[in-house]
Design a protein around this motif. Structure first.
Motif, PDB file in Angstrom:
ATOM      1  N   THR A  33       0.846  -1.187   0.000  1.00 39.28           N
ATOM      2  CA  THR A  33       0.000   0.000   0.000  1.00 39.28           C
ATOM      3  C   THR A  33       0.884   1.240   0.000  1.00 39.28           C
ATOM      4  O   THR A  33       1.750   1.380   0.868  1.00 39.28           O
ATOM      5  N   ASP A  34       0.638   2.144  -0.972  1.00 36.84           N
ATOM      6  CA  ASP A  34       1.466   3.350  -1.067  1.00 36.84           C
ATOM      7  C   ASP A  34       0.898   4.482  -0.208  1.00 36.84           C
ATOM      8  O   ASP A  34      -0.117   4.307   0.482  1.00 36.84           O
ATOM      9  N   GLU A  35       1.558   5.640  -0.276  1.00 35.14           N
ATOM     10  CA  GLU A  35       1.168   6.787   0.561  1.00 35.14           C
ATOM     11  C   GLU A  35      -0.203   7.344   0.188  1.00 35.14           C
ATOM     12  O   GLU A  35      -0.824   8.051   0.968  1.00 35.14           O
ATOM     13  N   LYS A  36      -0.723   6.990  -0.998  1.00 35.62           N
ATOM     14  CA  LYS A  36      -2.059   7.428  -1.426  1.00 35.62           C
ATOM     15  C   LYS A  36      -3.117   6.372  -1.110  1.00 35.62           C
ATOM     16  O   LYS A  36      -4.232   6.454  -1.596  1.00 35.62           O
ATOM     17  N   GLY A 124      -0.036 -19.910  17.519  1.00 33.32           N
ATOM     18  CA  GLY A 124       0.559 -21.189  17.890  1.00 33.32           C
ATOM     19  C   GLY A 124       2.001 -21.214  17.432  1.00 33.32           C
ATOM     20  O   GLY A 124       2.765 -20.301  17.698  1.00 33.32           O
ATOM     21  N   ASN A 125       2.376 -22.244  16.690  1.00 34.59           N
ATOM     22  CA  ASN A 125       3.741 -22.368  16.184  1.00 34.59           C
ATOM     23  C   ASN A 125       3.920 -21.814  14.779  1.00 34.59           C
ATOM     24  O   ASN A 125       4.997 -21.915  14.211  1.00 34.59           O
ATOM     25  N   LEU A 126       2.872 -21.246  14.193  1.00 36.22           N
ATOM     26  CA  LEU A 126       2.946 -20.795  12.809  1.00 36.22           C
ATOM     27  C   LEU A 126       2.925 -19.279  12.703  1.00 36.22           C
ATOM     28  O   LEU A 126       2.185 -18.599  13.416  1.00 36.22           O
ATOM     29  N   ILE A 127       3.703 -18.768  11.774  1.00 41.17           N
ATOM     30  CA  ILE A 127       3.666 -17.338  11.493  1.00 41.17           C
ATOM     31  C   ILE A 127       2.476 -17.069  10.598  1.00 41.17           C
ATOM     32  O   ILE A 127       2.310 -17.707   9.558  1.00 41.17           O
ATOM     33  N   GLU A 128       1.640 -16.114  11.009  1.00 43.32           N
ATOM     34  CA  GLU A 128       0.467 -15.752  10.228  1.00 43.32           C
ATOM     35  C   GLU A 128       0.748 -14.607   9.273  1.00 43.32           C
ATOM     36  O   GLU A 128       0.222 -14.590   8.169  1.00 43.32           O
ATOM     37  N   SER A 129       1.562 -13.631   9.726  1.00 48.37           N
ATOM     38  CA  SER A 129       1.826 -12.493   8.853  1.00 48.37           C
ATOM     39  C   SER A 129       3.103 -11.777   9.259  1.00 48.37           C
ATOM     40  O   SER A 129       3.567 -11.893  10.396  1.00 48.37           O
ATOM     41  N   ILE A 130       3.654 -11.050   8.291  1.00 45.42           N
ATOM     42  CA  ILE A 130       4.801 -10.191   8.510  1.00 45.42           C
ATOM     43  C   ILE A 130       4.500  -8.880   7.805  1.00 45.42           C
ATOM     44  O   ILE A 130       4.031  -8.878   6.659  1.00 45.42           O
ATOM     45  N   SER A 131       4.753  -7.754   8.491  1.00 50.00           N
ATOM     46  CA  SER A 131       4.517  -6.459   7.868  1.00 50.00           C
ATOM     47  C   SER A 131       5.676  -5.520   8.164  1.00 50.00           C
ATOM     48  O   SER A 131       6.384  -5.676   9.164  1.00 50.00           O
ATOM     49  N   TYR A 132       5.866  -4.539   7.282  1.00 47.49           N
ATOM     50  CA  TYR A 132       6.965  -3.583   7.405  1.00 47.49           C
ATOM     51  C   TYR A 132       6.747  -2.435   6.436  1.00 47.49           C
ATOM     52  O   TYR A 132       5.893  -2.512   5.538  1.00 47.49           O
ATOM     53  N   LEU A 133       7.508  -1.362   6.598  1.00 46.64           N
ATOM     54  CA  LEU A 133       7.558  -0.263   5.638  1.00 46.64           C
ATOM     55  C   LEU A 133       8.778  -0.483   4.762  1.00 46.64           C
ATOM     56  O   LEU A 133       9.883  -0.667   5.273  1.00 46.64           O
ATOM     57  N   ASP A 134       8.592  -0.446   3.438  1.00 44.76           N
ATOM     58  CA  ASP A 134       9.746  -0.637   2.560  1.00 44.76           C
ATOM     59  C   ASP A 134      10.501   0.678   2.366  1.00 44.76           C
ATOM     60  O   ASP A 134      10.155   1.698   2.969  1.00 44.76           O
ATOM     61  N   GLU A 135      11.535   0.656   1.519  1.00 45.25           N
ATOM     62  CA  GLU A 135      12.389   1.829   1.340  1.00 45.25           C
ATOM     63  C   GLU A 135      11.664   3.013   0.708  1.00 45.25           C
ATOM     64  O   GLU A 135      12.152   4.135   0.750  1.00 45.25           O
ATOM     65  N   ASN A 138       6.210   2.385   1.512  1.00 45.05           N
ATOM     66  CA  ASN A 138       5.017   1.582   1.246  1.00 45.05           C
ATOM     67  C   ASN A 138       4.809   0.626   2.408  1.00 45.05           C
ATOM     68  O   ASN A 138       5.769   0.089   2.947  1.00 45.05           O
ATOM     69  N   ARG A 139       3.551   0.388   2.772  1.00 41.19           N
ATOM     70  CA  ARG A 139       3.229  -0.588   3.801  1.00 41.19           C
ATOM     71  C   ARG A 139       3.097  -1.956   3.128  1.00 41.19           C
ATOM     72  O   ARG A 139       2.287  -2.140   2.234  1.00 41.19           O
ATOM     73  N   VAL A 140       3.914  -2.905   3.570  1.00 42.59           N
ATOM     74  CA  VAL A 140       3.927  -4.247   2.989  1.00 42.59           C
ATOM     75  C   VAL A 140       3.446  -5.228   4.049  1.00 42.59           C
ATOM     76  O   VAL A 140       3.937  -5.225   5.180  1.00 42.59           O
ATOM     77  N   THR A 141       2.489  -6.072   3.668  1.00 42.35           N
ATOM     78  CA  THR A 141       1.993  -7.119   4.560  1.00 42.35           C
ATOM     79  C   THR A 141       1.950  -8.429   3.790  1.00 42.35           C
ATOM     80  O   THR A 141       1.427  -8.482   2.674  1.00 42.35           O
ATOM     81  N   ILE A 142       2.499  -9.470   4.392  1.00 40.78           N
ATOM     82  CA  ILE A 142       2.457 -10.807   3.801  1.00 40.78           C
ATOM     83  C   ILE A 142       1.687 -11.700   4.773  1.00 40.78           C
ATOM     84  O   ILE A 142       2.085 -11.861   5.926  1.00 40.78           O
ATOM     85  N   VAL A 143       0.573 -12.242   4.291  1.00 40.19           N
ATOM     86  CA  VAL A 143      -0.279 -13.109   5.104  1.00 40.19           C
ATOM     87  C   VAL A 143      -0.161 -14.534   4.568  1.00 40.19           C
ATOM     88  O   VAL A 143      -0.295 -14.763   3.362  1.00 40.19           O
ATOM     89  N   PHE A 144       0.116 -15.477   5.467  1.00 39.05           N
ATOM     90  CA  PHE A 144       0.290 -16.882   5.098  1.00 39.05           C
ATOM     91  C   PHE A 144      -0.978 -17.667   5.393  1.00 39.05           C
ATOM     92  O   PHE A 144      -1.643 -17.446   6.413  1.00 39.05           O
TER      93      PHE A 144
END
Length: 171
Positions: A33-36, A124-135, A138-144
């Motif tokens: 997701t970008d700044e707009k 539990g023992n599983l990763i559901e998501s990882i999120s961060y701001l890229d360079e 942009n807001r980046v979210t990865i959902v498993f």
């Protein structure tokens, strides 16, 4: 270049915080997701094994394969008939970075690499998501989804495959 470190970080994170996992297999949705507030989503599948083997297969909106093997990243982009092969920085210590991840609350962690802060959600023992701001902020979210772990994975799946007529860029 940051995409490669993110992919490597995510692969390492899947294992480092979950010591008993030796392999990981999941579908994913990666949203940027970008700044707009405009969002683009990618769907795909990841397979990975310890210590540093991963294959990110992107299906939509474009097809792309990202292979991570030890110190190399190979990106195969069939739509533009191109392959990019890059060497990973030798000073990038995945497991040290993961070992420094801090628990913020139950099933919520943060880890830092360079100037980037990663937010990790587990169930539990599983990763559901990882999120961060890229360079680019942009807001980046990865959902498993459909996560499987500790299954036998044929190592041949981590060997980059592409037609010989593709352009090859070594970086």
């Amino acid at each position: 270049m940051k995409l490669f470190f993110i992919a490597l970080f995510i692969t390492a994170e899947l294992f480092a915080s979950l010591d008993s996992i030796t392999s990981f297999d999941a579908d994913f949705v990666q949203s940027i997701t970008d700044e707009k507030n405009k969002t683009i989503s990618y769907t795909g599948h990841i397979i990975a094994t310890k210590p540093q083997n991963a294959r990110w297969s992107y299906f939509k909106p474009v097809k792309k394969e990202v292979y991570i093997n030890d110190y190399d990243v190979t990106i195969v982009e069939p739509e533009i008939e191109q392959v990019i092969i890059r060497r990973i920085e030798s000073n990038f210590d995945f497991f040290k970075m993961i070992a420094n991840a801090k628990e913020d609350s139950k099933d919520s962690y943060t880890a830092k690499y360079g100037d980037t802060l990663f937010n990790i959600k587990k169930s539990g023992n599983l990763i559901e998501s990882i999120s961060y701001l890229d360079e680019f902020e942009n807001r980046v979210t990865i959902v498993f989804k459909n996560q499987k772990q500790n299954q036998s994975i044929n190592k041949i799946l981590f060997m980059p495959s592409y037609p010989l007529e593709f352009d090859i860029i070594r970086d």
